[in-house]
Write a protein that holds these residues in place. Structure first.
Motif, PDB file in Angstrom:
ATOM      1  N   THR A 189      -7.414  -3.543  -7.280  1.00  0.00           N
ATOM      2  CA  THR A 189      -6.501  -3.599  -6.134  1.00  0.00           C
ATOM      3  C   THR A 189      -6.705  -4.872  -5.332  1.00  0.00           C
ATOM      4  O   THR A 189      -5.738  -5.520  -4.927  1.00  0.00           O
ATOM      5  CB  THR A 189      -6.698  -2.381  -5.216  1.00  0.00           C
ATOM      6  OG1 THR A 189      -8.080  -2.199  -4.952  1.00  0.00           O
ATOM      7  CG2 THR A 189      -6.137  -1.122  -5.836  1.00  0.00           C
ATOM      8  N   TRP A 245       0.816  -1.209   0.000  1.00  0.00           N
ATOM      9  CA  TRP A 245       0.000   0.000   0.000  1.00  0.00           C
ATOM     10  C   TRP A 245       0.853   1.263   0.000  1.00  0.00           C
ATOM     11  O   TRP A 245       0.549   2.218  -0.711  1.00  0.00           O
ATOM     12  CB  TRP A 245      -0.935   0.004   1.198  1.00  0.00           C
ATOM     13  CG  TRP A 245      -1.931  -1.093   1.118  1.00  0.00           C
ATOM     14  CD1 TRP A 245      -1.947  -2.233   1.855  1.00  0.00           C
ATOM     15  CD2 TRP A 245      -3.042  -1.196   0.223  1.00  0.00           C
ATOM     16  NE1 TRP A 245      -2.999  -3.030   1.483  1.00  0.00           N
ATOM     17  CE2 TRP A 245      -3.690  -2.420   0.486  1.00  0.00           C
ATOM     18  CE3 TRP A 245      -3.553  -0.357  -0.761  1.00  0.00           C
ATOM     19  CZ2 TRP A 245      -4.819  -2.827  -0.210  1.00  0.00           C
ATOM     20  CZ3 TRP A 245      -4.687  -0.779  -1.457  1.00  0.00           C
ATOM     21  CH2 TRP A 245      -5.302  -1.992  -1.181  1.00  0.00           C
ATOM     22  N   ASP A 275      -5.519  -7.940  -7.510  1.00  0.00           N
ATOM     23  CA  ASP A 275      -4.054  -7.915  -7.609  1.00  0.00           C
ATOM     24  C   ASP A 275      -3.397  -8.305  -6.297  1.00  0.00           C
ATOM     25  O   ASP A 275      -2.442  -9.085  -6.259  1.00  0.00           O
ATOM     26  CB  ASP A 275      -3.569  -6.507  -7.982  1.00  0.00           C
ATOM     27  CG  ASP A 275      -3.616  -6.276  -9.473  1.00  0.00           C
ATOM     28  OD1 ASP A 275      -4.066  -7.207 -10.178  1.00  0.00           O
ATOM     29  OD2 ASP A 275      -3.202  -5.198  -9.919  1.00  0.00           O
ATOM     30  N   LEU A 300       2.080   2.068  -3.277  1.00  0.00           N
ATOM     31  CA  LEU A 300       1.101   2.667  -4.180  1.00  0.00           C
ATOM     32  C   LEU A 300       1.119   4.185  -4.071  1.00  0.00           C
ATOM     33  O   LEU A 300       0.674   4.891  -4.963  1.00  0.00           O
ATOM     34  CB  LEU A 300      -0.311   2.172  -3.830  1.00  0.00           C
ATOM     35  CG  LEU A 300      -0.792   0.859  -4.443  1.00  0.00           C
ATOM     36  CD1 LEU A 300      -2.214   0.591  -3.984  1.00  0.00           C
ATOM     37  CD2 LEU A 300      -0.728   0.900  -5.949  1.00  0.00           C
TER      38      LEU A 300
END
Lengths: 215, 215
Positions: free
Chosen positions: A99, A73, A102, A76
DNA sequence: TTAATATGTCACCACTTAGTAACAATTTGT
DNA sequence: ACAAATTGTTACTAAGTGGTGACATATTAA
């Protein structure tokens, strides 16, 4: 005066720090987070453990340096603005699906990431609290995308996402430990994986189509 | 000749074994499974660690004795037939909701159960594999209830349930470790808990209403 | 009552743990 | 070239780990 940090062939602070950080990764990959002791890390790095204390103060900080670098995260974070721009059209519906799917794939295949997740829920851990908080900041940016469409609805996109995300985490952990089937689905084979992914997409799809209904 | 096992006031084999087994429970409750070392167990039991080896050969066997003795999941097994009978009317819709919501409550409040769940996903563990398999047998009886209504639909009740159940497991674990909010929901307070419970019910409701539509 | 045996404790082993002090060697700035 | 600072190693604590042998004593069967 502040002297330049040593950058020689034999002694090199930054190189050593990198060695230590990468040792953490190697250990998590091969032994899991239980192997993360000072002695072991120093051994993997091929360096004196004293340096862990000198450069990172304690093992916790060293691991933090590693985890922050690795987290799905927080990684990202760099792409988040771009992602938001690309996914404005459908209020983040596609993004929400992608998300989750994935992440599920990643967790099923990447021992390292999975073991960090496991570590995070394993013990009261100030470090992981920080990581968790950083993730939340990331997440809130993404939820901002979905809010317009869910605004005056009582459907709780955050609760749905929390359950699905938690489910994805748990399923990947379960399959790599006890293994076997879970609710009669075996996510260790492709058929099981597909069923989970399809269902994630279906639930998200449903949420958004309900939310966009004229009330 | 086989002598009667000692049953005196001062020395008593069975009493000691029980002490050891209960020490395992106390440790799981207070420290989690990571505290399950020989020295610690002996200390909790107030008894020499030598006896662990004498009576159980090793720590693994002692822990197995504890988990099997506790009979968490096989305890539910007794009520299963009754539950099925009571929930035939709505094809298990209510039952699906209730079991998830109840489990969520239980996990949020019962340290022991939660820590066993954690243990189960933490390591490759033959004992936990057994427990897992027993639960699957339980679960398949319940899914038998839902199958008639989902029969020719492509909605995957097992996948939904797997995700929700995994989500419930994960959320309870997360809140007791890293804590704080997850997807901007804090399940440590009542408002957060309610949002999760309501959403579970809503998703189940939706699944069943979709399945019962005339196609 | 007495001998045999089961039960329990204690002290120890070899090994691993986190952490530190003293010291050696390299790099830097002058 | 040389001193000062930084980087790195070694050797050492003190405490904890799993595991065992020697021994004391409670209990049992005779």
């Amino acid at each position: 005066m502040v002297r330049k940090t040593v950058d020689g062939q034999i002694r090199n602070k930054e190189r050593t720090k990198i060695k230590l950080i990468e040792a953490v990764g190697a250990i998590i990959r091969t032994e899991g987070y239980t192997g993360l002791g000072v002695n072991n890390i120093a051994k993997y790095a091929g360096v004196s453990k004293k340096l862990i204390y000198r450069y990172f103060e304690n093992v916790e900080n060293l691991i933090e340096a590693y985890v922050l670098n690795k987290d799905y995260w927080t990684n990202l974070n760099g792409k988040v603005n771009q992602l938001i721009e690309l996914n404005k059209d459908d209020y983040g519906k596609t993004l929400a699906s992608i998300t989750l799917v994935d992440l599920f794939d990643k967790l099923m295949n990447d021992d390292e990431t999975r073991k960090i997740i496991l570590w995070e829920i394993s013990e009261k851990n100030e470090l992981m609290k920080e990581v968790s908080t950083l993730r939340e900041i990331m997440g809130s940016k993404l939820f901002a995308l979905t809010d317009p469409i869910f605004k005056e609805k009582d459907d709780d996109i955050r609760a749905i996402y929390a359950l699905l995300l938690g489910g994805v985490y748990y399923l990947s952990l379960h399959s790599h430990a006890a293994g076997g089937s879970f609710c009669e689905i075996n996510v260790e084979n492709d058929e099981g994986k597909e069923r989970i992914k399809n269902t994630i997409e279906k639930v998200i799809e449903w949420m958004f189509s309900k939310a966009s209904e004229t009330s």
